[in-house]
Design a protein around this motif. Structure first.
Motif, PDB file in Angstrom:
ATOM      1  N   VAL A  24       0.847  -1.169   0.160  1.00  0.00           N
ATOM      2  CA  VAL A  24       0.107  -0.011  -0.074  1.00  0.00           C
ATOM      3  C   VAL A  24       0.920   1.534  -0.115  1.00  0.00           C
ATOM      4  O   VAL A  24       0.669   2.166  -0.842  1.00  0.00           O
ATOM      5  N   ARG A  25       1.920   1.304   0.820  1.00  0.00           N
ATOM      6  CA  ARG A  25       2.641   2.488   1.059  1.00  0.00           C
ATOM      7  C   ARG A  25       3.698   2.612  -0.517  1.00  0.00           C
ATOM      8  O   ARG A  25       3.626   3.947  -0.945  1.00  0.00           O
ATOM      9  N   ALA A  26       3.946   1.706  -1.005  1.00  0.00           N
ATOM     10  CA  ALA A  26       4.610   1.660  -2.156  1.00  0.00           C
ATOM     11  C   ALA A  26       3.782   2.181  -3.249  1.00  0.00           C
ATOM     12  O   ALA A  26       4.129   3.073  -4.290  1.00  0.00           O
ATOM     13  N   ALA A  27       2.580   1.635  -3.259  1.00  0.00           N
ATOM     14  CA  ALA A  27       1.583   2.249  -4.335  1.00  0.00           C
ATOM     15  C   ALA A  27       1.211   3.564  -4.190  1.00  0.00           C
ATOM     16  O   ALA A  27       1.008   4.399  -5.100  1.00  0.00           O
ATOM     17  N   CYS A  28       0.937   4.143  -3.146  1.00  0.00           N
ATOM     18  CA  CYS A  28       0.820   5.487  -2.643  1.00  0.00           C
ATOM     19  C   CYS A  28       1.891   6.275  -3.096  1.00  0.00           C
ATOM     20  O   CYS A  28       1.730   7.307  -3.717  1.00  0.00           O
ATOM     21  N   GLU A  29       3.060   5.720  -2.780  1.00  0.00           N
ATOM     22  CA  GLU A  29       4.267   6.648  -3.342  1.00  0.00           C
ATOM     23  C   GLU A  29       4.351   6.686  -4.870  1.00  0.00           C
ATOM     24  O   GLU A  29       4.717   7.726  -5.312  1.00  0.00           O
ATOM     25  N   ALA A  30       3.957   5.743  -5.664  1.00  0.00           N
ATOM     26  CA  ALA A  30       3.974   5.704  -6.932  1.00  0.00           C
ATOM     27  C   ALA A  30       2.771   6.271  -7.564  1.00  0.00           C
ATOM     28  O   ALA A  30       2.721   6.536  -8.977  1.00  0.00           O
ATOM     29  N   ARG A  31       1.907   6.738  -6.846  1.00  0.00           N
ATOM     30  CA  ARG A  31       0.414   7.225  -7.147  1.00  0.00           C
ATOM     31  C   ARG A  31      -0.272   6.222  -8.173  1.00  0.00           C
ATOM     32  O   ARG A  31      -0.887   6.562  -9.028  1.00  0.00           O
ATOM     33  N   MET A  32      -0.079   5.050  -7.506  1.00  0.00           N
ATOM     34  CA  MET A  32      -0.412   3.833  -8.481  1.00  0.00           C
ATOM     35  C   MET A  32      -2.182   3.675  -8.328  1.00  0.00           C
ATOM     36  O   MET A  32      -2.337   3.651  -7.014  1.00  0.00           O
ATOM     37  N   PRO A  33      -3.071   3.253  -9.060  1.00  0.00           N
ATOM     38  CA  PRO A  33      -4.117   2.944  -8.531  1.00  0.00           C
ATOM     39  C   PRO A  33      -4.686   1.727  -7.637  1.00  0.00           C
ATOM     40  O   PRO A  33      -3.777   0.613  -7.902  1.00  0.00           O
ATOM     41  N   VAL A  34      -5.286   1.891  -6.643  1.00  0.00           N
ATOM     42  CA  VAL A  34      -5.501   0.890  -5.438  1.00  0.00           C
ATOM     43  C   VAL A  34      -6.954   0.541  -5.380  1.00  0.00           C
ATOM     44  O   VAL A  34      -7.814   1.533  -5.400  1.00  0.00           O
ATOM     45  N   LEU A  35      -7.245  -0.517  -5.293  1.00  0.00           N
ATOM     46  CA  LEU A  35      -8.779  -0.898  -4.907  1.00  0.00           C
ATOM     47  C   LEU A  35      -8.477  -2.079  -3.646  1.00  0.00           C
ATOM     48  O   LEU A  35      -7.767  -3.229  -3.705  1.00  0.00           O
ATOM     49  N   GLY A  36      -9.236  -1.712  -2.641  1.00  0.00           N
ATOM     50  CA  GLY A  36      -9.296  -2.854  -1.477  1.00  0.00           C
ATOM     51  C   GLY A  36     -10.401  -3.292  -1.263  1.00  0.00           C
ATOM     52  O   GLY A  36     -11.511  -2.372  -1.298  1.00  0.00           O
ATOM     53  N   VAL A  37     -10.636  -4.671  -1.165  1.00  0.00           N
ATOM     54  CA  VAL A  37     -12.276  -5.306  -0.952  1.00  0.00           C
ATOM     55  C   VAL A  37     -12.067  -5.919   0.451  1.00  0.00           C
ATOM     56  O   VAL A  37     -11.154  -6.840   0.718  1.00  0.00           O
ATOM     57  N   CYS A  38     -13.218  -5.750   1.103  1.00  0.00           N
ATOM     58  CA  CYS A  38     -13.306  -6.220   2.566  1.00  0.00           C
ATOM     59  C   CYS A  38     -11.983  -6.118   3.474  1.00  0.00           C
ATOM     60  O   CYS A  38     -11.709  -4.959   3.626  1.00  0.00           O
ATOM     61  N   ARG A  39     -11.173  -7.238   3.643  1.00  0.00           N
ATOM     62  CA  ARG A  39     -10.033  -7.048   4.507  1.00  0.00           C
ATOM     63  C   ARG A  39      -9.288  -5.988   3.931  1.00  0.00           C
ATOM     64  O   ARG A  39      -8.561  -5.190   4.483  1.00  0.00           O
ATOM     65  N   GLY A  40      -9.290  -6.003   2.446  1.00  0.00           N
ATOM     66  CA  GLY A  40      -8.328  -4.946   1.685  1.00  0.00           C
ATOM     67  C   GLY A  40      -8.646  -3.728   1.936  1.00  0.00           C
ATOM     68  O   GLY A  40      -7.809  -2.544   2.030  1.00  0.00           O
ATOM     69  N   ALA A  41      -9.979  -3.295   2.204  1.00  0.00           N
ATOM     70  CA  ALA A  41     -10.310  -1.926   2.679  1.00  0.00           C
ATOM     71  C   ALA A  41      -9.936  -1.793   4.151  1.00  0.00           C
ATOM     72  O   ALA A  41      -9.388  -0.512   4.420  1.00  0.00           O
ATOM     73  N   GLN A  42     -10.014  -2.417   4.880  1.00  0.00           N
ATOM     74  CA  GLN A  42      -9.350  -2.283   6.366  1.00  0.00           C
ATOM     75  C   GLN A  42      -7.862  -2.212   6.164  1.00  0.00           C
ATOM     76  O   GLN A  42      -7.562  -1.451   7.145  1.00  0.00           O
ATOM     77  N   LEU A  43      -7.288  -3.035   5.330  1.00  0.00           N
ATOM     78  CA  LEU A  43      -5.803  -3.076   5.466  1.00  0.00           C
ATOM     79  C   LEU A  43      -5.348  -1.443   4.875  1.00  0.00           C
ATOM     80  O   LEU A  43      -4.375  -1.005   5.361  1.00  0.00           O
ATOM     81  N   LEU A  44      -5.910  -1.023   3.788  1.00  0.00           N
ATOM     82  CA  LEU A  44      -5.863   0.301   3.367  1.00  0.00           C
ATOM     83  C   LEU A  44      -5.860   1.255   4.397  1.00  0.00           C
ATOM     84  O   LEU A  44      -5.184   2.316   4.611  1.00  0.00           O
TER      85      LEU A  44
END
Length: 237
Positions: A100-120
């Motif tokens: 998540v942190r690397a994706a945010c640094e790269a301004r990459m698209p991110v989708l989180g579902v269920c646990r993924g939303a919580q993890l984000l």
């Protein structure tokens, strides 16, 4: 147009199939990735490994998809574990937070579902309700035995999610935890009929969305098409 490649997180757990019994396995229900294929994406599974490799892994994909699974370790947001909280999966948590942190640094698209939303949310400094029945007084959000229940959500107007989803809709839910304090840079984009946060997003990014429900099961396609379109734009930026 070339198909974008989307990195997908997965379970790493003991599993059995055919002649193989109790093997430590990388696995994920196909329902999680089928909508991505239908929307024109290629998927690449990113099972847990050294968090130091997160940026290198993401350099080879065009978006990050955080899937469902066991509860996020409450120690990561400074809480003691609830009696109903799953035993922690520290390797998966560490890997996905690094992603998540690397994706945010790269301004990459991110989708989180269920646990993924919580993890984000946790990766951005937020917290979780560890057991939803303590908040709402019933077990409607997780009936048990993998039985999904449709519950109403309201999507907030003028959010990115509102351009991809009906404002009022019943969605399939199966979660006993939920977002409590929202993480840095995220805003609430949907709530349930009981007031629980059911979606968050980062309005400063082209696509950064966490959905507490299971959009892979609701038959709607716009979220997946929007995510794949964002991945394609990221690939050709």
């Amino acid at each position: 147009m070339e198909a974008p490649v989307i990195g997908v997180t997965s379970y790493v757990e003991e599993a059995s199939s055919g002649p193989w019994h109790d093997q430590r396995s990388v696995w994920l229900p196909d329902s999680y990735v089928a909508p991505l294929r239908a929307a024109g994406a290629i998927t690449a599974v990113l099972p847990e490994q050294d968090p130091e490799l997160a940026a290198a892994a993401l350099a080879r994909v065009d978006a990050l998809y955080l899937t469902g699974g066991y509860d996020v370790d409450p120690a990561l947001y400074g809480a003691e574990p609830h009696a109903e909280t799953d035993a922690p999966r520290p390797a998966r948590d560490a890997w996905e937070i690094a992603l998540v942190r690397a994706a945010c640094e790269a301004r990459m698209p991110v989708l989180g579902v269920c646990r993924g939303a919580q993890l984000l949310n946790v990766a951005r400094g937020g917290t979780l309700h560890q057991h939803v029945p303590d908040v709402v007084g019933h077990h409607d959000y997780q009936m048990g035995d993998a039985i999904f229940r449709d519950l109403g959500v309201s999507v907030l107007p003028e959010t990115a999610l509102a351009s991809l989803h009906p404002l009022e809709c019943e969605v399939p839910v199966y979660h006993h935890q939920a977002i409590d304090r929202v993480g840095d840079g995220l805003v609430v984009s949907a709530r349930s009929v009981h007031g629980l946060i059911e979606a968050v997003e980062d309005p400063s990014r082209a696509f950064c969305l966490g959905l507490q429900w299971h959009p892979e099961l609701d038959g709607l396609t716009a979220v997946w098409e929007g995510f794949v379109a964002a991945a394609r734009a990221y690939a050709t930026r």
